[in-house]
Scaffold this motif. Sequence first.
Motif, mmCIF file in Angstrom:
data_model
loop_
_atom_site.group_PDB
_atom_site.id
_atom_site.type_symbol
_atom_site.label_atom_id
_atom_site.label_comp_id
_atom_site.label_asym_id
_atom_site.label_seq_id
_atom_site.Cartn_x
_atom_site.Cartn_y
_atom_site.Cartn_z
ATOM 1 N N THR A 118 0.402 -1.330 0.144
ATOM 2 C CA THR A 118 0.267 -0.027 -0.392
ATOM 3 C C THR A 118 0.765 1.321 0.058
ATOM 4 O O THR A 118 2.123 0.944 0.114
ATOM 5 C CB THR A 118 -0.706 -0.052 1.296
ATOM 6 N N ALA A 119 -0.188 2.936 -0.281
ATOM 7 C CA ALA A 119 0.639 3.765 0.247
ATOM 8 C C ALA A 119 1.815 3.565 0.945
ATOM 9 O O ALA A 119 3.265 3.616 1.359
ATOM 10 C CB ALA A 119 -0.265 4.577 -0.792
ATOM 11 N N LEU A 120 0.937 3.017 1.894
ATOM 12 C CA LEU A 120 1.706 3.684 3.366
ATOM 13 C C LEU A 120 2.970 2.497 3.671
ATOM 14 O O LEU A 120 3.511 2.949 4.169
ATOM 15 C CB LEU A 120 0.189 3.459 4.563
ATOM 16 N N GLU A 121 2.476 1.300 3.155
ATOM 17 C CA GLU A 121 3.515 0.396 3.326
ATOM 18 C C GLU A 121 5.136 0.631 2.664
ATOM 19 O O GLU A 121 5.898 0.544 2.881
ATOM 20 C CB GLU A 121 3.215 -0.547 2.923
ATOM 21 N N ASN A 122 4.895 1.393 1.188
ATOM 22 C CA ASN A 122 5.783 2.112 0.541
ATOM 23 C C ASN A 122 6.511 3.127 1.529
ATOM 24 O O ASN A 122 7.611 3.572 1.243
ATOM 25 C CB ASN A 122 5.140 2.550 -0.724
ATOM 26 N N ILE A 123 6.099 3.968 1.800
ATOM 27 C CA ILE A 123 6.275 4.985 2.996
ATOM 28 C C ILE A 123 7.444 4.565 3.964
ATOM 29 O O ILE A 123 8.243 5.635 4.186
ATOM 30 C CB ILE A 123 5.222 5.663 3.226
ATOM 31 N N THR A 124 6.443 3.694 3.969
ATOM 32 C CA THR A 124 7.893 2.966 5.703
ATOM 33 C C THR A 124 8.458 2.411 5.625
ATOM 34 O O THR A 124 9.169 1.631 6.457
ATOM 35 C CB THR A 124 6.361 2.722 7.041
ATOM 36 N N LEU A 125 9.013 2.387 4.422
ATOM 37 C CA LEU A 125 9.412 0.827 3.845
ATOM 38 C C LEU A 125 10.893 1.268 4.406
ATOM 39 O O LEU A 125 11.676 -0.365 4.784
ATOM 40 C CB LEU A 125 9.491 0.524 2.375
ATOM 41 N N PRO A 126 11.819 2.118 3.611
ATOM 42 C CA PRO A 126 12.868 2.069 4.079
ATOM 43 C C PRO A 126 13.165 1.969 5.664
ATOM 44 O O PRO A 126 14.255 1.367 5.697
ATOM 45 C CB PRO A 126 13.503 3.592 3.602
ATOM 46 N N MET A 127 12.141 2.833 6.496
ATOM 47 C CA MET A 127 12.421 2.311 8.258
ATOM 48 C C MET A 127 12.648 0.959 8.658
ATOM 49 O O MET A 127 13.045 0.823 9.285
ATOM 50 C CB MET A 127 11.739 3.431 8.811
ATOM 51 N N ASP A 128 11.412 0.056 7.918
ATOM 52 C CA ASP A 128 11.167 -1.062 8.429
ATOM 53 C C ASP A 128 12.145 -1.753 8.391
ATOM 54 O O ASP A 128 12.591 -2.853 8.992
ATOM 55 C CB ASP A 128 10.031 -1.439 7.411
ATOM 56 N N ILE A 129 13.308 -1.772 6.943
ATOM 57 C CA ILE A 129 14.012 -2.683 5.920
ATOM 58 C C ILE A 129 15.519 -2.259 7.252
ATOM 59 O O ILE A 129 16.038 -2.996 8.192
ATOM 60 C CB ILE A 129 14.843 -2.092 4.821
ATOM 61 N N ALA A 130 15.302 -1.367 7.237
ATOM 62 C CA ALA A 130 16.659 -0.831 8.459
ATOM 63 C C ALA A 130 16.274 -0.373 10.027
ATOM 64 O O ALA A 130 17.461 -0.868 11.192
ATOM 65 C CB ALA A 130 16.838 1.403 8.683
#
Length: 262
Positions: A118-130
């Motif tokens: 989702t748009a929200l998941e795409n937005i937070t993806l870099p922080m999730d990965i890090a």
Amino acid sequence: MSLAAVPRSAFPARAAEAVAACATDLSKVYGQGETRVVALDSVSVEFARARFTAIMGPSGSGKSTLMHCMAGLDSVTGGSARIGDVELAQLNDKQLTRLRRDRVGFVFQAFNLLPTLTALENITLPMDIAGRRLDRERLGRVVETVGLASRLGHRPAQLSGGQQQRVAVARALAARPEIIFADEPTGNLDSRSGAEVLGFLRQSVRAMNQTVVMVTHDPVAAGYADRVVFLADGRIVDELYEPTADAVLDRMRRFEAAGRTS
């Protein structure tokens, strides 16, 4: 006056402004011998913190190469490229990856969104990965700034091109980077969507003290910036503060005329 007659001196940020990134005598050469191409020729420039800088120039002028070297996406042949107090040439691949992840945001012409998120998941993806904790207050401000509150549950295929690029801008902003590099961010958008995205980048500088460096060929896009740096033949040849689209277009026409008569 030919472009060769323009001094190659540095064009520093204004005296009272802190510097987010800088290049000093930066050179980039591709190939050797007859295939040798000098993409950047002893470029010195500073990018002020909490300011919006546009980089312009004709095709082959070195503007994208400069951005890639400053962002740690390409190595330099000579000179220095720094983000804050970090000299990029002194970092190994792992350290460069960490710097780009933790301190730099990117917005490209291609939206680079994952279609299954989702748009929200795409937005937070870099922080999730890090593995970084999500700052919900920051996220709320970013979502409000780019006008995506009603679209956060939608996947990229359910969004217009302009909305997808707004997601990409929000993704870059949400991680609170020291600097955002944007490479032709409106290149795939119509004029209305492009204006919206540029307005959001402009607003992020004013309201959130974000630093933005944007490569563009469009005088209208450059008119959103605080400052425009002009390149030709791998060298900085001029700069313009508080630009308007008409002033940028006039400056570009003068460079083109000088190039034809040199």
